[in-house]
Design a protein around this motif. Sequence first.
Motif, PDB file in Angstrom:
ATOM      1  N   CYS A  38      20.539  29.136   1.417  1.00 51.59           N
ATOM      2  CA  CYS A  38      20.828  28.300   0.259  1.00 51.59           C
ATOM      3  C   CYS A  38      21.371  26.945   0.733  1.00 51.59           C
ATOM      4  O   CYS A  38      22.090  26.864   1.724  1.00 51.59           O
ATOM      5  CB  CYS A  38      21.791  28.981  -0.701  1.00 51.59           C
ATOM      6  N   CYS A  51      18.904  27.549  -3.968  1.00 51.53           N
ATOM      7  CA  CYS A  51      19.773  28.675  -4.303  1.00 51.53           C
ATOM      8  C   CYS A  51      19.079  29.954  -3.861  1.00 51.53           C
ATOM      9  O   CYS A  51      17.853  30.075  -3.984  1.00 51.53           O
ATOM     10  CB  CYS A  51      20.029  28.709  -5.806  1.00 51.53           C
ATOM     11  N   SER A  52      19.854  30.900  -3.386  1.00 56.67           N
ATOM     12  CA  SER A  52      19.266  32.182  -2.986  1.00 56.67           C
ATOM     13  C   SER A  52      18.641  32.892  -4.179  1.00 56.67           C
ATOM     14  O   SER A  52      17.727  33.697  -4.026  1.00 56.67           O
ATOM     15  CB  SER A  52      20.321  33.088  -2.341  1.00 56.67           C
TER      16      SER A  52
END
Length: 146
Positions: free
Chosen positions: A22, A51-52
């Motif tokens: 991320c 973002c993950s």
Amino acid sequence: MTVELYVRKESEWEPKVLMFACNWCSYAGLDLAGTSRLRYPINVTVIKTMCSGRVEPTMVMKAFKEGVDGVIISMCNPGDCHYQDGNYKTMRRFALFREMMDSFGIEQDRLQIVGISASEARKAVQVIGDFVNRMFELGPFKEDEK
């Protein structure tokens, strides 16, 4: 800090590892590792994601199909996500995916989900080193498993 790496012969197979990091925490931690001159195995390809929570199981499956031996998904630590709950989404999504990995012929140890903050360069290096060593123990992801 040095990571204990698997001792191998020059002709021995090298694992291919893909890491989704991320942008706000994990990638920044890897950047800090680089500027701090901390070393980690070179056979890790890092893909920066905002973002993950944007990493889908289909992306992980495609990585295995394309020949990687292991995948790390690094996210913000719980409670620190810059997108509020992206890391919780990742943990829920991949808890279910992990249960299905055996039916796809993929050992669960070939996937790791870990929280790494921007200040945790040493942790990032340790996680990568430990994971690459685990891939050496597991051996190559077999073509017939794909």
